[in-house]
Design a protein around this motif. Sequence first.
Motif, PDB file in Angstrom:
ATOM      1  N   PRO A   1       0.874  -0.891   0.484  1.00 56.00           N
ATOM      2  CA  PRO A   1      -0.006  -0.030   0.224  1.00 56.00           C
ATOM      3  C   PRO A   1       0.735   1.212   0.523  1.00 56.00           C
ATOM      4  O   PRO A   1       1.798   1.053   0.145  1.00 56.00           O
ATOM      5  CB  PRO A   1      -0.550  -0.157   1.230  1.00 56.00           C
ATOM      6  N   TRP A   2       0.195   2.261   0.169  1.00 58.94           N
ATOM      7  CA  TRP A   2       0.432   3.900  -0.586  1.00 58.94           C
ATOM      8  C   TRP A   2       1.573   3.663   0.638  1.00 58.94           C
ATOM      9  O   TRP A   2       2.745   4.470   0.527  1.00 58.94           O
ATOM     10  CB  TRP A   2      -0.386   5.016   0.153  1.00 58.94           C
ATOM     11  N   LEU A   3       1.342   3.551   2.303  1.00 55.48           N
ATOM     12  CA  LEU A   3       1.742   3.745   3.191  1.00 55.48           C
ATOM     13  C   LEU A   3       2.684   2.668   3.737  1.00 55.48           C
ATOM     14  O   LEU A   3       4.238   3.392   3.405  1.00 55.48           O
ATOM     15  CB  LEU A   3       1.105   2.744   4.712  1.00 55.48           C
ATOM     16  N   GLU A   4       3.673   1.806   3.065  1.00 61.15           N
ATOM     17  CA  GLU A   4       4.627   0.954   3.019  1.00 61.15           C
ATOM     18  C   GLU A   4       5.582   1.918   1.583  1.00 61.15           C
ATOM     19  O   GLU A   4       6.519   1.370   2.180  1.00 61.15           O
ATOM     20  CB  GLU A   4       3.938  -0.218   2.970  1.00 61.15           C
ATOM     21  N   ARG A   5       5.342   2.331   1.035  1.00 62.27           N
ATOM     22  CA  ARG A   5       5.683   2.707  -0.136  1.00 62.27           C
ATOM     23  C   ARG A   5       6.497   3.823   0.616  1.00 62.27           C
ATOM     24  O   ARG A   5       7.328   3.990   0.274  1.00 62.27           O
ATOM     25  CB  ARG A   5       5.551   3.193  -1.107  1.00 62.27           C
ATOM     26  N   GLY A   6       5.736   4.851   1.379  1.00 59.57           N
ATOM     27  CA  GLY A   6       6.526   5.638   1.894  1.00 59.57           C
ATOM     28  C   GLY A   6       7.854   5.557   3.152  1.00 59.57           C
ATOM     29  O   GLY A   6       8.187   5.901   2.326  1.00 59.57           O
TER      30      GLY A   6
END
Length: 207
Positions: free
Chosen positions: A29-34
């Motif tokens: 998810p976006w959170l992991e990528r960030g």
Amino acid sequence: MLRSCLLSGGDSRRMGRDKALLPHPSGGPWLERGLRRLASLGRPITLCSRHSSHLALAAGLAQPLGVPLDCFEEPPPSRGPLRALARLMHRHPDDAILLLMPVDMPWLETQSLRQLLEAADQHPHQFCLAHDGQRLQPLLGAYPNTATLRRDLEDWLALDHRRLHGWLDRQPVLPVRLEPSQLRNCNHPHDWPHDGPAARPDKAAGP
């Protein structure tokens, strides 16, 4: 010392579902990528969120990230990024610079983060903030963290000011020009074409 901070406390009302948990084409998810983008800088990270799902996901990634990770559950009331910044500054008084990054810039690359760090190294007493060529993007930037600034921000908040731009108008800001395509915010479903129907939850199960 510099600390990276990922801001992930919004309601995602315009998106209609939790942006931080949207799947990213690069995986996760976006959170992991960030978090992985920030971890590539090799600095300690704080995730600031009031969503338990975000904190639980980050806790599971702490070891693979390879850098110290602080999962900070922001207490109520939630009053936007300016209050979150004040809480982060007080939480980490020994970190001279806080690198802020919002969770909803899914196109951001590590090189842009390094450009901000280079500017902060050269101008440690200025607010080195991302600029897309048209306007500041202040949720992405390197913020000095001094006792004087912490007091000034608390005084500003005590007057019931909530706009980040309003407080920044009082500060020495250095715009750092970055690639505009990497600074696009995703606020509506049409901003994120990568999220196909198969990835969408049931309407009944949505937030």
